[in-house]
Write an enzyme that holds these catalytic residues in place. Structure first.
Site, PDB file in Angstrom:
ATOM      1  N   MET A 249       0.845  -1.194   0.000  1.00 60.42           N
ATOM      2  CA  MET A 249       0.000   0.000   0.000  1.00 60.42           C
ATOM      3  C   MET A 249       0.884   1.249   0.000  1.00 60.42           C
ATOM      4  O   MET A 249       0.443   2.331   0.400  1.00 60.42           O
ATOM      5  CB  MET A 249      -0.917  -0.002   1.219  1.00 60.42           C
ATOM      6  CG  MET A 249      -1.890  -1.174   1.196  1.00 60.42           C
ATOM      7  SD  MET A 249      -3.367  -0.869   2.152  1.00 60.42           S
ATOM      8  CE  MET A 249      -2.683  -0.668   3.767  1.00 60.42           C
TER       9      MET A 249
ATOM     10  N   LEU B 101       6.632   3.020   1.410  1.00 60.68           N
ATOM     11  CA  LEU B 101       7.597   1.909   1.381  1.00 60.68           C
ATOM     12  C   LEU B 101       8.700   2.057   2.429  1.00 60.68           C
ATOM     13  O   LEU B 101       9.159   3.153   2.734  1.00 60.68           O
ATOM     14  CB  LEU B 101       8.206   1.783  -0.017  1.00 60.68           C
ATOM     15  CG  LEU B 101       7.199   1.453  -1.123  1.00 60.68           C
ATOM     16  CD1 LEU B 101       7.914   1.247  -2.452  1.00 60.68           C
ATOM     17  CD2 LEU B 101       6.379   0.211  -0.780  1.00 60.68           C
TER      18      LEU B 101
ATOM     19  N   GLY C  43      10.795  -3.158   5.345  1.00 60.98           N
ATOM     20  CA  GLY C  43       9.989  -4.378   5.321  1.00 60.98           C
ATOM     21  C   GLY C  43       9.592  -4.728   3.896  1.00 60.98           C
ATOM     22  O   GLY C  43       9.782  -5.859   3.440  1.00 60.98           O
ATOM     23  N   HIS C  44       9.070  -3.725   3.187  1.00 59.83           N
ATOM     24  CA  HIS C  44       8.693  -3.955   1.790  1.00 59.83           C
ATOM     25  C   HIS C  44       9.931  -4.311   0.960  1.00 59.83           C
ATOM     26  O   HIS C  44       9.888  -5.198   0.109  1.00 59.83           O
ATOM     27  CB  HIS C  44       8.070  -2.688   1.184  1.00 59.83           C
ATOM     28  CG  HIS C  44       6.829  -2.227   1.892  1.00 59.83           C
ATOM     29  ND1 HIS C  44       6.736  -1.010   2.530  1.00 59.83           N
ATOM     30  CD2 HIS C  44       5.619  -2.825   2.050  1.00 59.83           C
ATOM     31  CE1 HIS C  44       5.526  -0.872   3.046  1.00 59.83           C
ATOM     32  NE2 HIS C  44       4.826  -1.951   2.776  1.00 59.83           N
TER      33      HIS C  44
ATOM     34  N   GLN D 220       5.519 -11.698   7.130  1.00 60.89           N
ATOM     35  CA  GLN D 220       5.088 -12.354   8.373  1.00 60.89           C
ATOM     36  C   GLN D 220       4.477 -11.338   9.336  1.00 60.89           C
ATOM     37  O   GLN D 220       3.641 -11.679  10.168  1.00 60.89           O
ATOM     38  CB  GLN D 220       6.283 -13.032   9.039  1.00 60.89           C
ATOM     39  CG  GLN D 220       5.922 -13.758  10.329  1.00 60.89           C
ATOM     40  CD  GLN D 220       7.112 -14.055  11.196  1.00 60.89           C
ATOM     41  OE1 GLN D 220       8.204 -14.309  10.688  1.00 60.89           O
ATOM     42  NE2 GLN D 220       6.935 -14.020  12.505  1.00 60.89           N
ATOM     43  N   LYS D 221       4.921 -10.107   9.206  1.00 60.72           N
ATOM     44  CA  LYS D 221       4.410  -9.022  10.059  1.00 60.72           C
ATOM     45  C   LYS D 221       2.880  -9.061  10.133  1.00 60.72           C
ATOM     46  O   LYS D 221       2.289  -8.857  11.185  1.00 60.72           O
ATOM     47  CB  LYS D 221       4.919  -7.708   9.480  1.00 60.72           C
ATOM     48  CG  LYS D 221       4.118  -6.485   9.747  1.00 60.72           C
ATOM     49  CD  LYS D 221       4.528  -5.837  11.011  1.00 60.72           C
ATOM     50  CE  LYS D 221       3.843  -4.502  11.224  1.00 60.72           C
ATOM     51  NZ  LYS D 221       2.722  -4.225  10.376  1.00 60.72           N
TER      52      LYS D 221
ATOM     53  N   VAL E 161      10.756  -7.491   9.283  1.00 61.46           N
ATOM     54  CA  VAL E 161      11.936  -6.635   9.428  1.00 61.46           C
ATOM     55  C   VAL E 161      11.657  -5.654  10.557  1.00 61.46           C
ATOM     56  O   VAL E 161      10.573  -5.068  10.633  1.00 61.46           O
ATOM     57  CB  VAL E 161      12.231  -5.882   8.114  1.00 61.46           C
ATOM     58  CG1 VAL E 161      13.427  -4.956   8.276  1.00 61.46           C
ATOM     59  CG2 VAL E 161      12.487  -6.874   6.996  1.00 61.46           C
TER      60      VAL E 161
ATOM     61  N   SER F  43       4.425   1.274   7.965  1.00 58.71           N
ATOM     62  CA  SER F  43       4.162   2.610   7.436  1.00 58.71           C
ATOM     63  C   SER F  43       3.515   3.480   8.511  1.00 58.71           C
ATOM     64  O   SER F  43       3.663   4.696   8.526  1.00 58.71           O
ATOM     65  CB  SER F  43       3.216   2.523   6.239  1.00 58.71           C
ATOM     66  OG  SER F  43       3.645   1.514   5.365  1.00 58.71           O
TER      67      SER F  43
HETATM   68  P1  AMP Z   1       1.451  -2.940   3.457  1.00 59.68           P
HETATM   69  O1  AMP Z   1       2.025  -1.932   2.525  1.00 59.68           O
HETATM   70  O2  AMP Z   1       1.468  -2.539   4.885  1.00 59.68           O
HETATM   71  O3  AMP Z   1       0.131  -3.494   3.010  1.00 59.68           O
HETATM   72  O4  AMP Z   1       2.461  -4.166   3.375  1.00 59.68           O
HETATM   73  C1  AMP Z   1       2.747  -4.806   2.162  1.00 59.68           C
HETATM   74  C2  AMP Z   1       3.431  -6.107   2.455  1.00 59.68           C
HETATM   75  O5  AMP Z   1       4.629  -5.841   3.176  1.00 59.68           O
HETATM   76  C3  AMP Z   1       2.577  -7.027   3.333  1.00 59.68           C
HETATM   77  O6  AMP Z   1       2.704  -8.342   2.853  1.00 59.68           O
HETATM   78  C4  AMP Z   1       3.200  -6.871   4.678  1.00 59.68           C
HETATM   79  O7  AMP Z   1       3.064  -8.016   5.494  1.00 59.68           O
HETATM   80  C5  AMP Z   1       4.655  -6.639   4.331  1.00 59.68           C
HETATM   81  N1  AMP Z   1       5.329  -5.945   5.431  1.00 59.68           N
HETATM   82  C6  AMP Z   1       4.936  -4.805   6.040  1.00 59.68           C
HETATM   83  N2  AMP Z   1       5.786  -4.501   7.039  1.00 59.68           N
HETATM   84  C7  AMP Z   1       6.729  -5.450   7.042  1.00 59.68           C
HETATM   85  C8  AMP Z   1       7.874  -5.705   7.855  1.00 59.68           C
HETATM   86  N3  AMP Z   1       8.242  -4.888   8.839  1.00 59.68           N
HETATM   87  N4  AMP Z   1       8.607  -6.796   7.577  1.00 59.68           N
HETATM   88  C9  AMP Z   1       8.251  -7.638   6.583  1.00 59.68           C
HETATM   89  N5  AMP Z   1       7.192  -7.461   5.792  1.00 59.68           N
HETATM   90  C10 AMP Z   1       6.428  -6.387   6.029  1.00 59.68           C
END
Ligand code: AMP
Length: 455
Positions: free
Chosen positions: A30, A33, A36-37, A148-149, A176, A186
């Site tokens: 989303m 970035l 983690g991303h 995994q978050k 991460v 984010s």
């Molecule tokens: P989001 O943009 O929050 O929807 O996240 C996109 C992808 O990144 C999802 O699969 C999340 O699980 C992953 N993600 C978000 N934060 C982390 C993190 N700290 N470590 C690993 N993956 C993450």
């Protein structure tokens, strides 16, 4: 790096990649970035020829309009972050592109979406599943990467893929964290300095629970109480839920074993944060822990299930439990006894002399154990790990009445293991050596190594 906003253009790009026989990865995000991303993207780069990152703040997965408005959006910053990563394309559709007028289909996930995030954020996973399915259909990735978050989310997507037979493989990557342990998100940018400090309580509480588990605590309720206690010491944080759950069903577990997941969600100030930790052997890598949590279902679905015997999860648990003193026994050939995988692991069934029985499923009324052991004609030694295997062994193989054998705990005192020689007529005419030990999975007391006796 192409920046694509239209479905038809990204569709063409994906079709071309497939036509040229190139593997295609999708990393759905989303935006906003962060590291983690980036870890997901790096993993995708390592495994696939073509990598597409989608950036779409999916309104359908926000239960609160305020949260949606305040969600960080800065496409040019995101593109700057992506540029050096050398991905092939960014798919950044507008809301209208994804949900044009008249859009009226929703994908409603089942039980795994009901609790925890599903309870605190009604409709969230319906929004996630709808958008993810649409993205999968538009881009047709071979592999898709999730973190995994968002453990429950990864499970919801796994169910979506399995239930609807989607032709995509999921890769779940470890969480991460910042240096102080806070899972990168984010949303962290909305924390003020004081709240940012307080937010470490999620990770601190999970680590505390993990330490207790490593110290031998096997009751999930005790771990949950410990998490609550850590939160009680942090006035800026308000815990929403804390639980220790089975990794596939997300059902709260009573007894902690490797692969169980501790979940927490809390509000720190106005910001809602989630985190989780997979419980497993001390020192296990994040990848191993993920394997422990995620593998079983896949293997079961692949048809590897022996009734009453979770072979693959047992194998993984034993293989991953390297710090355990009982492990040297398992590292001797044969490494473990897993009848479901007999033909793969033991093409020569005459070779194994030692069988390690590490069944941790509850007692099954049928006796599969004898039939499994019979597959190996030259066994000399049996190693029986843990209560369940012990009970099954005593009742069904030795045919002893409950009054005819001691509880395992008592039997193993004082040295942590016990041995006997037995004849099991239904199995072989020979005398067999039997060693009894605690099960090496998390939460059980440790037995010292019995390797010298097996050498
Ligand atoms: P989001 O943009 O929050 O929807 O996240 C996109 C992808 O990144 C999802 O699969 C999340 O699980 C992953 N993600 C978000 N934060 C982390 C993190 N700290 N470590 C690993 N993956 C993450």
């Amino acid at each position: 790096m192409r920046v694509v906003k239209s479905i038809s253009e990204i569709h063409t790009l994906s079709r071309d990649a497939h036509a040229r026989g190139r593997s295609l990865a999708l990393v759905p995000t989303m935006g906003g970035l962060h590291e983690g991303h980036i870890s997901l993207i790096r993993q995708a780069k390592r495994q696939c020829d073509v990598v597409i990152v989608s950036i779409f703040v999916n309104p359908k997965q926000f239960d609160s309009p305020k949260d949606l408005t305040e969600y960080p959006r800065d496409l040019s910053r995101d593109l700057e972050i992506l540029e050096p990563l050398r991905i092939d394309a960014v798919f950044a559709p507008s809301e209208k592109e994804m949900y044009p007028e008249g859009f009226s289909t929703t994908v409603v996930p089942g039980d795994v979406a009901k609790q925890f995030e599903g309870e605190f954020r009604p409709g969230h996973f319906t929004g996630v599943a709808t958008a993810v399915l649409e993205l999968f259909n538009i881009i047709r990735p071979d592999l898709a990467y999730f973190g995994q978050k968002d453990f429950q989310q990864s499970l919801v997507v796994r169910r979506l893929v399995e239930d609807l037979n989607l032709d995509v493989r999921l890769v779940i990557c470890p969480t991460v964290r910042d240096k102080d342990g806070l899972a990168i998100s984010s949303r962290n940018s909305r924390l003020n300095p004081e709240e940012r400090k307080a937010a470490t309580v999620l990770h601190r509480s999970l680590r505390h629970a993990e330490q207790l588990a490593h110290g031998g605590e096997s009751l999930a309720s005790k771990l949950v109480a410990a998490i609550r206690e850590v939160f009680a010491g942090e006035p800026l944080a308000r815990l929403e839920y804390a639980a220790v759950v089975e990794p596939h069903s997300l059902e709260p577990t009573e007894r902690v074993t490797s692969g169980c997941v501790a979940l927490v969600a809390a509000r720190v100030g106005a910001v809602r944060l989630i985190d989780n930790l997979i419980l497993g052997p001390a020192g296990a890598s994040p990848e191993t822990l993920l394997q422990l949590a995620l593998k079983t279902r896949h293997i079961l679905d692949a048809g590897g299930l022996i009734p009453g015997f979770e072979t693959e999860s047992t194998r993984l648990r034993i293989a991953a439990c390297r710090e355990c003193a009982a492990i040297p026994t398992i590292l001797l050939p044969p490494r473990e006894f897993l009848s479901g995988y007999v033909t793969t692991y033991y093409p020569d069934r005459g070779a194994p002399r030692i069988a390690v029985i590490g069944r941790d499923a509850p007692l099954s009324p049928s006796n599969f154990l004898c039939a499994e052991l019979k597959l190996f004609p030259n066994l000399e030694t049996l190693v029986v790990l843990g209560d369940d295997a012990y009970l099954q062994f005593q009742r069904h193989l030795l045919e002893r009445a409950p009054s005819g054998f001691k509880p395992l705990d008592e039997l193993l005192q004082p040295q942590g293991w016990a041995r006997e020689e037995v004849r099991i007529p239904t199995l072989t005419e020979r005398l067999l050596k039997v060693f009894y030990c605690y099960h090496p999975t998390l939460g059980y007391k440790r037995s010292p190594s019995i390797a010298p006796f097996l050498a």
